[in-house]
Scaffold this active site. Structure first.
Site, PDB file in Angstrom:
ATOM      1  N   ARG A 298       4.108 -14.654  17.246  1.00 19.71           N
ATOM      2  CA  ARG A 298       3.514 -13.377  17.639  1.00 19.71           C
ATOM      3  C   ARG A 298       3.080 -13.408  19.097  1.00 19.71           C
ATOM      4  O   ARG A 298       2.973 -14.474  19.702  1.00 19.71           O
ATOM      5  CB  ARG A 298       2.338 -13.008  16.732  1.00 19.71           C
ATOM      6  CG  ARG A 298       1.189 -13.986  16.733  1.00 19.71           C
ATOM      7  CD  ARG A 298       0.115 -13.554  15.748  1.00 19.71           C
ATOM      8  NE  ARG A 298      -1.048 -14.427  15.805  1.00 19.71           N
ATOM      9  CZ  ARG A 298      -2.183 -14.189  15.168  1.00 19.71           C
ATOM     10  NH1 ARG A 298      -2.300 -13.115  14.418  1.00 19.71           N
ATOM     11  NH2 ARG A 298      -3.199 -15.020  15.265  1.00 19.71           N
TER      12      ARG A 298
ATOM     13  N   ASP B 174     -11.955 -18.053   7.086  1.00 20.85           N
ATOM     14  CA  ASP B 174     -12.183 -16.966   8.034  1.00 20.85           C
ATOM     15  C   ASP B 174     -13.594 -17.149   8.592  1.00 20.85           C
ATOM     16  O   ASP B 174     -14.417 -17.863   7.997  1.00 20.85           O
ATOM     17  CB  ASP B 174     -12.068 -15.603   7.335  1.00 20.85           C
ATOM     18  CG  ASP B 174     -10.617 -15.218   7.067  1.00 20.85           C
ATOM     19  OD1 ASP B 174      -9.745 -15.599   7.881  1.00 20.85           O
ATOM     20  OD2 ASP B 174     -10.351 -14.543   6.050  1.00 20.85           O
TER      21      ASP B 174
ATOM     22  N   TYR C 246      -8.896 -23.533   4.993  1.00 24.64           N
ATOM     23  CA  TYR C 246      -8.712 -22.452   5.960  1.00 24.64           C
ATOM     24  C   TYR C 246      -9.806 -21.417   5.734  1.00 24.64           C
ATOM     25  O   TYR C 246      -9.800 -20.690   4.750  1.00 24.64           O
ATOM     26  CB  TYR C 246      -7.329 -21.800   5.835  1.00 24.64           C
ATOM     27  CG  TYR C 246      -7.175 -20.708   6.867  1.00 24.64           C
ATOM     28  CD1 TYR C 246      -6.979 -21.039   8.201  1.00 24.64           C
ATOM     29  CD2 TYR C 246      -7.324 -19.371   6.522  1.00 24.64           C
ATOM     30  CE1 TYR C 246      -6.898 -20.053   9.170  1.00 24.64           C
ATOM     31  CE2 TYR C 246      -7.242 -18.383   7.477  1.00 24.64           C
ATOM     32  CZ  TYR C 246      -7.036 -18.728   8.802  1.00 24.64           C
ATOM     33  OH  TYR C 246      -6.968 -17.759   9.762  1.00 24.64           O
TER      34      TYR C 246
ATOM     35  N   ARG D  89      -0.773 -27.644  10.128  1.00 24.67           N
ATOM     36  CA  ARG D  89       0.148 -27.003  11.060  1.00 24.67           C
ATOM     37  C   ARG D  89      -0.624 -26.805  12.367  1.00 24.67           C
ATOM     38  O   ARG D  89      -1.837 -26.577  12.351  1.00 24.67           O
ATOM     39  CB  ARG D  89       0.615 -25.641  10.528  1.00 24.67           C
ATOM     40  CG  ARG D  89       1.508 -25.713   9.331  1.00 24.67           C
ATOM     41  CD  ARG D  89       2.872 -26.308   9.629  1.00 24.67           C
ATOM     42  NE  ARG D  89       3.696 -25.415  10.438  1.00 24.67           N
ATOM     43  CZ  ARG D  89       4.813 -25.799  11.042  1.00 24.67           C
ATOM     44  NH1 ARG D  89       5.220 -27.050  10.966  1.00 24.67           N
ATOM     45  NH2 ARG D  89       5.525 -24.944  11.741  1.00 24.67           N
TER      46      ARG D  89
ATOM     47  N   ARG E 218       0.847  -1.193   0.000  1.00 25.92           N
ATOM     48  CA  ARG E 218       0.000   0.000   0.000  1.00 25.92           C
ATOM     49  C   ARG E 218       0.881   1.241   0.000  1.00 25.92           C
ATOM     50  O   ARG E 218       1.726   1.376   0.877  1.00 25.92           O
ATOM     51  CB  ARG E 218      -0.863   0.029   1.262  1.00 25.92           C
ATOM     52  CG  ARG E 218      -2.016  -0.921   1.216  1.00 25.92           C
ATOM     53  CD  ARG E 218      -2.919  -0.633   2.395  1.00 25.92           C
ATOM     54  NE  ARG E 218      -3.836  -1.748   2.590  1.00 25.92           N
ATOM     55  CZ  ARG E 218      -4.449  -1.998   3.720  1.00 25.92           C
ATOM     56  NH1 ARG E 218      -4.227  -1.227   4.765  1.00 25.92           N
ATOM     57  NH2 ARG E 218      -5.272  -3.011   3.822  1.00 25.92           N
TER      58      ARG E 218
END
Length: 365
Positions: A279, A349, A347, A248, A175
């Site tokens: 994280r 969302d 996967y 994973r 961006r």
């Protein structure tokens, strides 16, 4: 039969299915092998902080229908996901934007950033990327790759970037504005009070058995329902008879601190290889908490073995081809429906889980 549906798994897919079926007058029994409802979106209240037990869940969607659907069950705050990347002692904004480039190169205009990235890409002479490393380098150049992608990705997948297929990083959005909003979706937020309350509302009036394994339950009780909605692992349902699908896994280390603020942001990614976790999540920031203490979770990515919690399907050619073979077995099932992240080996969302469940309900009529 005592029930119309036996729903295996009380995550978002199973809960939406149970809620809609109850509205249609169908009788459902929900079973879950965990000792709580909600699957991976379960939040545990500790010191008045809603702790995302299985990693950060930030609701975002561009689908107005799904947004209105989920808002029946909770009021959402205006949380915007703006993660920070920490490389050694350097801090960068994500996604890659003008704040990132300005910090990295000391420049101020979009054109300067574009020129640096283009010159780095040109110097590499990569025409046909053969692996993830080459793919990423050909998209963002060396500096962004070395500091913000390489170490994080290798921890995430447990492999050197040269050994990973290029399709994992099809594109890396750059961006050239000062916008730290990670998602491009129109609607975004965190449910005030956490996600568990949403699932509780969806399952209200439906019988739920926790700490209950599907195979053991069937062995003991026989077929108690006309149909089964199975949201567990599709290969496990078939006792892995065609082979084991790869995932994973993630391990969470939770820590409590007698302080108001540990890291100043809900999500901080550690992008250098030497730090073992990917994280740190500081949960109170999702709901702008003012509690005198704080809870953090360190996330460690790992190889999945049977018995571990599966998180991310490894959707490479080998696994997708094996999943297709399981789909052929599933197509012959007259009374079993597979759904959700594990049932569909995909996967998803959260908004896509809701969408998939509503589509399946429409299909069933």
């Amino acid at each position: 039969m005592k029930y119309d549906y036996l729903i295996v798994g009380s995550g978002l897919y199973g809960a939406v299915f149970a809620y809609e079926m109850k509205k249609k007058g169908r009788k459902c029994l929900v079973i879950d092998k965990r000792n709580h409802i909600g699957g991976n979106i379960y939040c545990e209240k500790i010191d008045d902080i809603n702790v995302h037990k299985y990693g950060a869940h930030i609701f975002h969607t561009s689908n107005k229908k799904v947004w209105e659907y989920i808002n029946q069950f909770a009021e959402f705050n205006n949380y915007i996901n703006s993660p920070i990347a920490r490389y050694k002692d350097e801090l960068y904004n994500l996604p890659f934007n003008m704040n990132t480039f300005s910090k990295m190169w000391g420049i101020v205009t979009p054109q300067e950033a574009k020129d640096i990235i283009q010159s780095q890409i040109a110097d590499l002479n990569i025409t046909e990327p053969k692996n993830l490393e080459e793919q990423a380098l050909s998209l963002v150049g060396r500096d962004v790759y070395e500091k913000l992608i390489k170490g994080y990705t290798e921890k995430q997948w447990g492999r050197d970037c040269k050994e990973l297929p290029d399709f994992i990083i099809k594109r890396l959005p750059l961006r050239f504005t000062y916008d730290n909003n990670y998602f491009n979706d129109r609607y975004q937020g965190i449910p005030i009070g956490g996600y568990t309350a949403i699932i509780e509302k969806m399952l209200e009036g439906t019988e739920v058995l926790l700490g209950t394994d599907y195979k053991e339950f069937i062995a003991k009780n026989g077929q108690v329902a006309d149909k089964v909605l199975y949201t567990g692992m599709i290969d496990e349902y078939y006792d892995y008879k065609l082979g084991v699908l790869e995932y994973r896994s993630v391990r969470f280390e939770q820590e409590r601190y007698e302080m108001e603020n540990y890291q100043g942001n809900a999500v901080v990614n550690y992008t250098d290889r030497e730090v073992p976790y990917t994280r740190i999540i500081e949960h109170k920031h999702f709901e702008y908490g003012k509690q005198p203490v704080t809870i953090i979770s360190k996330e460690y990515s790992s190889e999945w073995h049977k018995g571990d919690e599966p998180y991310y399907p490894v959707n490479n050619e080998k696994n997708n081809s094996l999943y297709e073979k399981y789909c052929q077995l599933a197509a012959d099932e007259k009374k079993v429906i597979f759904g959700g992240r594990l049932g569909n080996y995909k996967y998803y969302d959260m908004d896509k889980v809701i969408e998939a469940a509503l589509n399946k309900l429409e299909e069933l009529g």
